[in-house]
Write an enzyme that holds these catalytic residues in place. Structure first.
Site, PDB file in Angstrom:
ATOM      1  N   ASP A 229      -0.009   0.916  36.051  1.00  0.00           N
ATOM      2  CA  ASP A 229      -0.604   0.411  37.286  1.00  0.00           C
ATOM      3  C   ASP A 229      -1.327   1.506  38.057  1.00  0.00           C
ATOM      4  OD1 ASP A 229       1.736   1.787  38.068  1.00  0.00           O
ATOM      5  OD2 ASP A 229       2.862  -0.068  38.230  1.00  0.00           O
TER       6      ASP A 229
ATOM      7  N   GLU B 223       5.417  -8.448  40.810  1.00  0.00           N
ATOM      8  CA  GLU B 223       6.374  -8.743  41.865  1.00  0.00           C
ATOM      9  C   GLU B 223       7.118 -10.060  41.595  1.00  0.00           C
ATOM     10  OE1 GLU B 223       6.839  -6.314  43.645  1.00  0.00           O
ATOM     11  OE2 GLU B 223       5.160  -5.629  44.858  1.00  0.00           O
TER      12      GLU B 223
ATOM     13  N   HIS C  39      11.195  -6.057  39.729  1.00  0.00           N
ATOM     14  CA  HIS C  39       9.809  -6.120  39.264  1.00  0.00           C
ATOM     15  C   HIS C  39       9.520  -4.964  38.310  1.00  0.00           C
ATOM     16  CE1 HIS C  39       8.954  -3.217  42.658  1.00  0.00           C
ATOM     17  NE2 HIS C  39       8.123  -2.735  41.744  1.00  0.00           N
TER      18      HIS C  39
ATOM     19  N   ASP D 223      14.111  -5.120  43.285  1.00  0.00           N
ATOM     20  CA  ASP D 223      13.976  -6.571  43.171  1.00  0.00           C
ATOM     21  C   ASP D 223      13.639  -7.009  41.743  1.00  0.00           C
ATOM     22  OD1 ASP D 223      11.372  -5.698  42.954  1.00  0.00           O
ATOM     23  OD2 ASP D 223      10.607  -6.817  44.683  1.00  0.00           O
TER      24      ASP D 223
END
Length: 299
Positions: free
Chosen positions: A72, A158, A153, A151
């Site tokens: 990313d 996400e 991801h 979380d």
């Protein structure tokens, strides 16, 4: 799927680095035969990168015939690195700078073989599509290394992301912005809110996936990844369905797992690790033998 549990962060980082080293050596890359490696950013992989640099400096490993694809990049202004690290502003926070400062400038990888998404491209979706094509052009990724957020991801996929997603533009969740503020002097206003990211399906296409998960703050995410079903709200859980997935974690990250789950994978790891160490010694010996043959012989 395998879960590799090490005592602490340093040992987990070392194990992951050894695994990457051994995979490259076993592949035996050379001219016209490149090993393709997917790489993450963030705090978790730093220990692994330090060990890989150490192996390179010891002569155990070369990245001359390795091509990398990063997961990313933020959508912020940056100077696209095409040549030397000296051309970079060392104060920038983008992932081009992160990778070159923490890894690439310390090894022998060629700049043209280090592929990172350009978050400053005029047409961001075209940049994402081109990235997918570059991966296809090299025959896909041999080993994709990733990390996760608390979380669950992976990359910037996400919670709620499609598990069939490809490289695209993504708006970052508040939890991700808060977690990444530490890289921006704790100032939330400086953290980008959009990024380019490989998709879940992009990583799933790799021949093998290794996911690094360390720290008690990621224990619930590991529980969701290992013990519960596949769920788009926890994108890391998709890798239960990959035929060659390695989750590498430390003891702290296992705090939410059942005791019998931990015992099962620790028992499996003991058997796996013995054979891995034996193979590693043979591969390193062969690498040194090849290197010695290339040395000039004085008569």
């Amino acid at each position: 799927m395998k879960l590799i549990i090490l005592d602490d962060y340093d040992k987990a980082s070392e194990w992951a680095a050894k695994y990457i080293r051994n995979r490259i050596l076993h592949f035996n890359p050379g001219p016209g035969r490149f090993f393709t490696l997917g790489l993450p950013t963030g705090g978790t992989p730093l220990g692994c990168y330090k060990k890989l640099i150490e192996y390179f400096k010891k002569g155990e490993l070369s990245f001359k015939y390795v091509k990398t694809f990063n997961m990313d990049e933020y959508c912020v202004f940056h100077e696209l690195v095409k040549a030397e690290i000296s051309h970079l502003d060392m104060n920038t926070k983008d992932y081009h700078s992160f990778m070159w400062n923490n890894f690439f400038k310390h090894i022998d990888i060629r700049a043209e073989n280090a592929h990172i998404l350009d978050g400053n491209a005029v047409d961001l979706q075209a940049e994402c599509d081109a990235f997918e094509e570059k991966i296809k052009a090299v025959g896909g990724i041999e080993l994709f290394v990733g990390g996760i957020g608390p979380d669950g991801h992976i990359a910037f996929n996400e919670p709620g992301s499609s598990l069939a997603s490809r490289t695209r533009v993504k708006t970052l969740a508040l939890d991700t912005i808060l977690a990444n503020a530490r890289f921006f002097d704790g100032d939330l206003s400086k953290v980008p809110t959009m990024a380019l990211t490989v998709g879940v399906a992009t990583v799933m296409d790799a021949k093998e996936v290794m996911i690094l998960i360390t720290g008690a703050h990621k224990a619930f995410a590991l529980y969701k990844a290992i013990e519960e079903g596949v769920n788009h709200m926890w994108t890391v859980s998709a890798f239960q369905q990959h035929p060659q997935t390695l989750f590498v974690c430390d003891e702290d990250a296992t705090l939410e797992l059942r005791v019998k789950t931990v015992k099962y994978f620790k028992g499996e790891f003991r058997l796996h690790n013995v054979s891995t160490e034996l193979v590693a010694r043979v591969l390193i010996f062969e690498h040194f033998a090849v290197s010695l043959k290339s040395w000039p012989i004085e008569v």
